[in-house]
Design an enzyme around this catalytic site. Structure first.
Site, mmCIF file in Angstrom:
data_model
loop_
_atom_site.group_PDB
_atom_site.id
_atom_site.type_symbol
_atom_site.label_atom_id
_atom_site.label_comp_id
_atom_site.label_asym_id
_atom_site.label_seq_id
_atom_site.Cartn_x
_atom_site.Cartn_y
_atom_site.Cartn_z
ATOM 1 N N GLU A 1 0.118 3.662 1.707
ATOM 2 C CA GLU A 1 0.174 4.092 3.108
ATOM 3 C C GLU A 1 1.565 3.858 3.692
ATOM 4 O OE1 GLU A 1 -1.786 5.098 6.103
ATOM 5 O OE2 GLU A 1 -2.695 6.195 4.468
ATOM 6 N N SER B 1 0.807 -1.228 0.000
ATOM 7 C CA SER B 1 0.000 0.000 0.000
ATOM 8 C C SER B 1 0.836 1.273 0.000
ATOM 9 C CB SER B 1 -0.881 -0.009 1.253
ATOM 10 O OG SER B 1 -1.423 1.269 1.485
ATOM 11 N N TYR C 1 -1.675 0.165 10.666
ATOM 12 C CA TYR C 1 -1.940 -0.508 9.381
ATOM 13 C C TYR C 1 -0.710 -0.435 8.484
ATOM 14 C CZ TYR C 1 -3.677 -0.908 4.551
ATOM 15 O OH TYR C 1 -3.851 -1.258 3.230
HETATM 16 P P1 NAP Z 1 -11.454 -4.752 1.708
HETATM 17 O O1 NAP Z 1 -12.609 -4.453 0.837
HETATM 18 O O2 NAP Z 1 -11.451 -4.304 3.130
HETATM 19 O O3 NAP Z 1 -11.202 -6.330 1.662
HETATM 20 C C1 NAP Z 1 -10.388 -6.984 2.600
HETATM 21 C C2 NAP Z 1 -10.692 -8.452 2.534
HETATM 22 O O4 NAP Z 1 -9.894 -9.140 3.521
HETATM 23 C C3 NAP Z 1 -12.152 -8.798 2.866
HETATM 24 O O5 NAP Z 1 -12.565 -9.808 1.984
HETATM 25 C C4 NAP Z 1 -12.053 -9.333 4.285
HETATM 26 O O6 NAP Z 1 -13.087 -10.231 4.618
HETATM 27 C C5 NAP Z 1 -10.739 -10.069 4.189
HETATM 28 N N1 NAP Z 1 -10.180 -10.419 5.498
HETATM 29 C C6 NAP Z 1 -10.045 -9.619 6.574
HETATM 30 N N2 NAP Z 1 -9.479 -10.308 7.588
HETATM 31 C C7 NAP Z 1 -9.255 -11.570 7.139
HETATM 32 C C8 NAP Z 1 -8.703 -12.732 7.702
HETATM 33 N N3 NAP Z 1 -8.273 -12.763 8.964
HETATM 34 N N4 NAP Z 1 -8.625 -13.863 6.950
HETATM 35 C C9 NAP Z 1 -9.081 -13.862 5.673
HETATM 36 N N5 NAP Z 1 -9.631 -12.779 5.080
HETATM 37 C C10 NAP Z 1 -9.710 -11.645 5.794
HETATM 38 O O7 NAP Z 1 -10.109 -4.162 1.061
HETATM 39 P P2 NAP Z 1 -9.795 -3.797 -0.475
HETATM 40 O O8 NAP Z 1 -10.022 -2.344 -0.662
HETATM 41 O O9 NAP Z 1 -10.441 -4.784 -1.355
HETATM 42 O O10 NAP Z 1 -8.219 -3.991 -0.493
HETATM 43 C C11 NAP Z 1 -7.647 -5.259 -0.817
HETATM 44 C C12 NAP Z 1 -6.233 -5.306 -0.286
HETATM 45 O O11 NAP Z 1 -5.470 -4.253 -0.850
HETATM 46 C C13 NAP Z 1 -6.103 -5.114 1.221
HETATM 47 O O12 NAP Z 1 -5.017 -5.885 1.659
HETATM 48 C C14 NAP Z 1 -5.794 -3.646 1.381
HETATM 49 O O13 NAP Z 1 -5.093 -3.418 2.586
HETATM 50 C C15 NAP Z 1 -4.919 -3.423 0.166
HETATM 51 N N6 NAP Z 1 -4.914 -2.071 -0.391
HETATM 52 C C16 NAP Z 1 -6.081 -1.471 -0.716
HETATM 53 C C17 NAP Z 1 -6.068 -0.220 -1.307
HETATM 54 C C18 NAP Z 1 -7.346 0.476 -1.670
HETATM 55 O O14 NAP Z 1 -7.305 1.709 -1.894
HETATM 56 N N7 NAP Z 1 -8.468 -0.219 -1.794
HETATM 57 C C19 NAP Z 1 -4.844 0.417 -1.563
HETATM 58 C C20 NAP Z 1 -3.661 -0.254 -1.244
HETATM 59 C C21 NAP Z 1 -3.709 -1.507 -0.671
HETATM 60 P P3 NAP Z 1 -14.372 -9.737 5.494
HETATM 61 O O15 NAP Z 1 -15.359 -9.277 4.471
HETATM 62 O O16 NAP Z 1 -14.763 -10.957 6.229
HETATM 63 O O17 NAP Z 1 -13.911 -8.620 6.383
HETATM 64 N N1 GDD Z 2 -12.474 6.801 6.239
HETATM 65 C C1 GDD Z 2 -12.658 8.129 6.412
HETATM 66 N N2 GDD Z 2 -13.813 8.557 6.968
HETATM 67 N N3 GDD Z 2 -11.688 8.976 6.027
HETATM 68 C C2 GDD Z 2 -11.897 10.298 6.190
HETATM 69 C C3 GDD Z 2 -13.067 10.795 6.742
HETATM 70 C C4 GDD Z 2 -14.088 9.887 7.162
HETATM 71 O O1 GDD Z 2 -15.135 10.250 7.675
HETATM 72 N N4 GDD Z 2 -12.985 12.155 6.761
HETATM 73 C C5 GDD Z 2 -11.810 12.471 6.225
HETATM 74 N N5 GDD Z 2 -11.130 11.358 5.896
HETATM 75 C C6 GDD Z 2 -9.772 11.324 5.316
HETATM 76 C C7 GDD Z 2 -8.806 10.382 6.029
HETATM 77 O O2 GDD Z 2 -8.297 10.992 7.219
HETATM 78 C C8 GDD Z 2 -7.752 10.205 4.939
HETATM 79 O O3 GDD Z 2 -6.867 11.280 4.942
HETATM 80 C C9 GDD Z 2 -8.582 10.254 3.646
HETATM 81 O O4 GDD Z 2 -9.854 10.813 3.995
HETATM 82 C C10 GDD Z 2 -8.794 8.898 3.011
HETATM 83 O O5 GDD Z 2 -9.297 8.018 3.996
HETATM 84 P P1 GDD Z 2 -9.799 6.527 3.600
HETATM 85 O O6 GDD Z 2 -10.810 6.615 2.534
HETATM 86 O O7 GDD Z 2 -10.165 5.845 4.877
HETATM 87 O O8 GDD Z 2 -8.511 5.879 2.928
HETATM 88 P P2 GDD Z 2 -6.991 5.818 3.427
HETATM 89 O O9 GDD Z 2 -6.197 6.671 2.493
HETATM 90 O O10 GDD Z 2 -6.862 6.071 4.853
HETATM 91 O O11 GDD Z 2 -6.644 4.274 3.194
HETATM 92 C C11 GDD Z 2 -7.052 3.611 1.989
HETATM 93 O O12 GDD Z 2 -6.024 3.706 1.024
HETATM 94 C C12 GDD Z 2 -4.798 3.047 1.370
HETATM 95 C C13 GDD Z 2 -3.806 3.289 0.217
HETATM 96 O O13 GDD Z 2 -3.260 4.560 0.327
HETATM 97 C C14 GDD Z 2 -7.366 2.164 2.360
HETATM 98 O O14 GDD Z 2 -7.945 1.526 1.249
HETATM 99 C C15 GDD Z 2 -6.105 1.394 2.734
HETATM 100 O O15 GDD Z 2 -6.433 0.000 2.881
HETATM 101 C C16 GDD Z 2 -5.091 1.561 1.599
HETATM 102 O O16 GDD Z 2 -3.907 0.872 1.890
#
Ligand code: NAP
Ligand code: GDD
Length: 365
Positions: A130, A128, A158
């Protein structure tokens, strides 16, 4: 026929990746945690219609569970680890669980691959942006960016867990010669995004607000926003305001459907490697609000949004903007959608979902 195992298949990315792999004629085994309620909403369409898609119960914190899942097929071509406690805010409240799932879980899968001698199996880890936290480099025009060479300076439990998993991928690649790659993905969103991530929270609220106004036949001039609520013309007509945290953070937001293609491409290369995946453009949460409200025909959202300190995090990542030149050069990958597309997609699919649900249709976006 190629085989793939996807951990986290019922998450946002897992469901898009499963769609892609099935389309590419893979036999796919998706791993889903036990839940007391149905948690297969995002993969329902695959479960109904596709013989090459199956799910199995498993948890990445449990090594024996991983071993038995990974042993299901005689030969596994590709394993994707998308499972995580993926909410950054939650990781401050549940750091131990986040460590076990998001950090150690990846190591558990890598070790299972080694212990089972699966040297022909390719592995993808969801790293990520992050991990960069407060760190960035600066280009010749003075603009900040992050790429594969930018150092990590994690700002949340995280991000620390993701850094540990990322280092485990590098180590297992070098120590055991595994074909293990990590995609350093910047934020990616879409209609399947979890409800408590900021883009989904905003677009859902904006659409619900629009529908509420339509239901009560209200115009902007009829509204009376005060304290935490917006009131209509008559007693009882009200809707809670949208409560958000930090509006000034910059994020590089792309569309999830584009990003799973990059994951797949990484595992098709002769050599494993790490790749930044992003759009290269960055916007504040405030700018995202502008676009989402514009999409529902509202030009000024300031009266409808409350900044609530409860949504602030103990530490914030202020600025993310990626440079995915390496992915473009080696994988031929570039994003197909920009932020305007993304906002429209999220707003219109929420509208669709609400209207279709209302009419009794099944949603399948
Ligand atoms: P998500 O929607 O939160 O999906 C996470 C998945 O992990 C869900 O299916 C969840 O199942 C499963 N999970 C959680 N704990 C588990 C466990 N102990 N054993 C097996 N499965 C488990 O996240 P996403 O947005 O699809 O992201 C996919 C991956 O990419 C994650 O690793 C996230 O950290 C990473 N990532 C995401 C982003 C982004 O912007 N979306 C960016 C960078 C990296 P449940 O439904 O049961 O909770
Ligand atoms: N969730 C959330 N909820 N975020 C908020 C809110 C709120 O009410 N208000 C402001 N924010 C701001 C957060 O503080 C952050 O700066 C930004 O919006 C994005 O928050 P999220 O959408 O929760 O995403 P993230 O950037 O913290 O994390 C996501 O992206 C990562 C990659 O950069 C997640 O998908 C992570 O799993 C992923 O790794």
């Amino acid at each position: 026929m190629k085989t793939a195992i996807v951990f986290g298949v019922n998450g946002q990315d897992g469901s898009h990746l499963a769609d892609l792999l099935v389309e590419k004629q893979y036999k796919v085994l998706g791993v889903v945690r036990r839940s007391s309620t149905d948690n297969t909403d995002r993969i329902k369409h695959l479960l109904k219609n596709n013989d090459n898609f199956n799910i199995v119960e498993g948890d990445i914190t449990d090594s024996s569970s991983i071993m038995s899942v990974v042993n299901t097929y005689e030969h596994v071509d590709e394993i994707y680890n998308l499972a995580a406690q993926s909410h950054v805010g939650t990781s401050f409240k549940q750091p131990g669980l986040t460590w076990d799932v998001t950090g150690k879980g990846c190591m558990n899968i890598l070790q299972a691959i080694v212990d089972l001698g699966l040297h022909g199996t390719r592995f993808y880890q969801a790293s990520s942006s992050e991990m960069f936290g407060d760190s960035y480099d600066t280009d010749l025009s003075g603009e900040k960016y992050q790429n594969e060479n930018t150092r990590f300076l994690p700002q949340s439990p995280y991000a620390i867990a993701k850094c540990a998993a990322h280092q485990a991928v590098r180590l297992y690649r070098e120590a055991y010669n595994l074909h293990a790659s990590a995609g350093i993905l910047f934020n990616h969103e879409g209609p399947r995004r979890g409800d408590n991530f900021v883009t989904k929270k905003i677009t859902n609220w904006a659409v619900d607000f629009k529908l509420w106004m339509e239901k009560h036949n209200l115009n902007i001039d009829d509204l009376n926003p005060c304290e935490g609520f917006i009131y209509g013309r008559v007693l009882g007509e009200s809707i809670p305001k949208l409560r958000l945290g930090n509006l000034d953070a910059f994020r590089d937001w792309g569309y999830a459907g584009d990003y799973v293609e990059a994951m797949w491409l990484m595992l098709q290369q002769d050599y494993p490697d790490d790749y930044v995946i992003c759009t290269g453009k960055t916007y504040t949460v405030r700018q995202f609000l502008d676009l989402a409200f514009k999409a529902i025909g509202v030009s000024d959202w300031s009266d409808y949004v409350v900044v609530d300190k409860n949504f602030y995090r103990p530490a914030e990542v202020d600025y993310l903007r990626g440079d995915s030149s390496k992915a473009k050069q080696n994988l031929g990958w570039t994003p197909k959608h920009d932020l305007n597309d993304l906002v429209s997609l999220m707003v219109y699919s929420r509208l669709n979902e609400k209207l279709q649900n209302h009419a009794g249709f099944v949603k399948n976006i």
